[in-house]
Write an enzyme that holds these catalytic residues in place. Structure first.
Site, PDB file in Angstrom:
ATOM      1  N   THR A  43      33.131  42.651  41.388  1.00  0.00           N
ATOM      2  CA  THR A  43      31.985  42.820  40.318  1.00  0.00           C
ATOM      3  C   THR A  43      31.260  41.822  39.949  1.00  0.00           C
ATOM      4  OG1 THR A  43      33.671  44.553  39.517  1.00  0.00           O
ATOM      5  CG2 THR A  43      31.724  44.064  38.061  1.00  0.00           C
TER       6      THR A  43
ATOM      7  N   ILE B 120      42.630  45.459  35.465  1.00  0.00           N
ATOM      8  CA  ILE B 120      41.579  44.410  35.659  1.00  0.00           C
ATOM      9  C   ILE B 120      40.136  45.448  35.678  1.00  0.00           C
ATOM     10  CG2 ILE B 120      40.296  42.743  37.092  1.00  0.00           C
ATOM     11  CD1 ILE B 120      43.224  41.829  37.898  1.00  0.00           C
TER      12      ILE B 120
ATOM     13  N   LYS C 147      46.994  43.436  41.706  1.00  0.00           N
ATOM     14  CA  LYS C 147      45.811  44.402  41.389  1.00  0.00           C
ATOM     15  C   LYS C 147      45.818  45.501  42.169  1.00  0.00           C
ATOM     16  CE  LYS C 147      41.059  45.045  40.354  1.00  0.00           C
ATOM     17  NZ  LYS C 147      39.807  44.276  40.390  1.00  0.00           N
TER      18      LYS C 147
ATOM     19  N   TYR D 264      45.478  41.095  45.477  1.00  0.00           N
ATOM     20  CA  TYR D 264      44.445  42.425  45.297  1.00  0.00           C
ATOM     21  C   TYR D 264      44.568  43.379  46.371  1.00  0.00           C
ATOM     22  CZ  TYR D 264      39.998  44.423  44.098  1.00  0.00           C
ATOM     23  OH  TYR D 264      38.859  45.213  43.682  1.00  0.00           O
TER      24      TYR D 264
END
Length: 297
Positions: free
Chosen positions: A46, A209, A162, A134
């Site tokens: 992001t 997250i 994540k 992740y």
């Protein structure tokens, strides 16, 4: 380490000339912390990490650590599809004072499961820093297997994952294995999909997250805290109220809708790095309606 709660995958504000807007970044960090979040992530997806230079990548980590000043957990995006580069980024993050590094699975080159394990094993062995793995197969082209997640959970410095694979059946297998192998106390699973945060917490996740927390940090944090405290009726109500906003933030390539929303809210976070474009007029109409429904504009 304690990674419970709401952590924000922050956008990166830019000036008109597309350089990093440090003043707005610091203001935005304060906005999130005042909104009640538990942690902030710099240089994630992001945050447009793929189009930041190495110097810029390091700069946003430095700004985050300095501005947070110990008020929340600081998470440094430190992934790469080259293990040597990931190693350098994790070490830089540690030296910068970040609390934990987020390391995406190597992307594009699509390593086999043994290669994925060896990537994280090397980081575990050579970096004295907590690491969140992740897993986001929709972006990377690879998916950490259940066995691999369990093996990573046994490494001292791999403290969390994540998980952005939306397969809740797979997640159930992960939690069953973590429980049977007595790993739940030392390994945290965090949601990587806002819309699945509540069901994932019900299975055993400890938080998220989040992208939507860029827009509504307080409401997102309240939803997560209620779920973690077992107040599922209230958490479900808040999750349902947030759903349309969660959904519209991916109506086009992220983070284009999120940045447009923040600009419509008067946050002045600037534009996007190519090749991501501004959202089209048709989708902006939809975005505006949802922002109005949430009293954000």
């Amino acid at each position: 380490m304690n990674l419970e709660g709401t952590h924000v995958a922050m956008i990166t504000p830019f000036n008109n000339d597309n350089t990093i807007n440090e003043e707005k970044y610091r203001e935005f960090i304060d906005f999130l912390i005042e909104g009640g979040v538990d942690g902030i992530l710099a240089a994630g997806t992001t945050g447009e990490s793929a189009t930041l230079t190495l110097e810029e990548h390091q700069k946003v980590i430095d700004i985050m650590v300095d501005q947070a000043n110990g008020r929340v957990t600081t998470i440094a995006g430190a992934g790469s599809n080259a293990t040597s580069e990931a190693l350098d980024l994790v070490n830089y993050s540690k030296d910068a004072g970040a609390d934990v590094a987020l390391v995406i699975t190597p992307y594009y080159n699509k390593p086999q499961q043994s290669g994925l394990y060896n990537h994280f094993k090397l980081l575990n062995d050579q970096c004295d820093m907590p690491i969140i793995a992740y897993n986001v197969p929709s972006r990377t082209g690879v998916d950490l297997s259940v066995d691999n997640i369990i093996n990573l959970a046994k490494l001292d410095n791999i403290v969390a994952i994540k998980e952005a694979n939306p397969d809740l059946n797979k997640l159930a297998h992960v939690f069953s294995r973590l429980n049977s192998e007595n790993l739940l106390d030392d390994f945290t699973v965090l949601s990587g999909n806002d819309s699945l945060t509540l069901p994932m917490i019900s299975q055993g996740s400890k938080g998220v997250i989040s992208v939507v927390a860029n827009i509504m940090p307080n409401k997102t944090s309240t939803m997560v805290n209620n779920a973690l405290n077992g107040n599922y009726d209230e958490a479900r109500t808040l999750s349902n109220e947030l759903f349309n906003l969660m959904d519209v933030l991916f109506i086009e390539a992220s983070p284009a809708p999120t940045k447009r929303a923040l600009n419509l809210m008067g946050m002045d976070v600037g534009g996007l790095r190519m090749p991501i474009n501004e959202i089209c007029d048709e989708n902006e109409v939809i975005l505006k309606e949802i922002l109005k429904e949430n009293n954000l504009i």
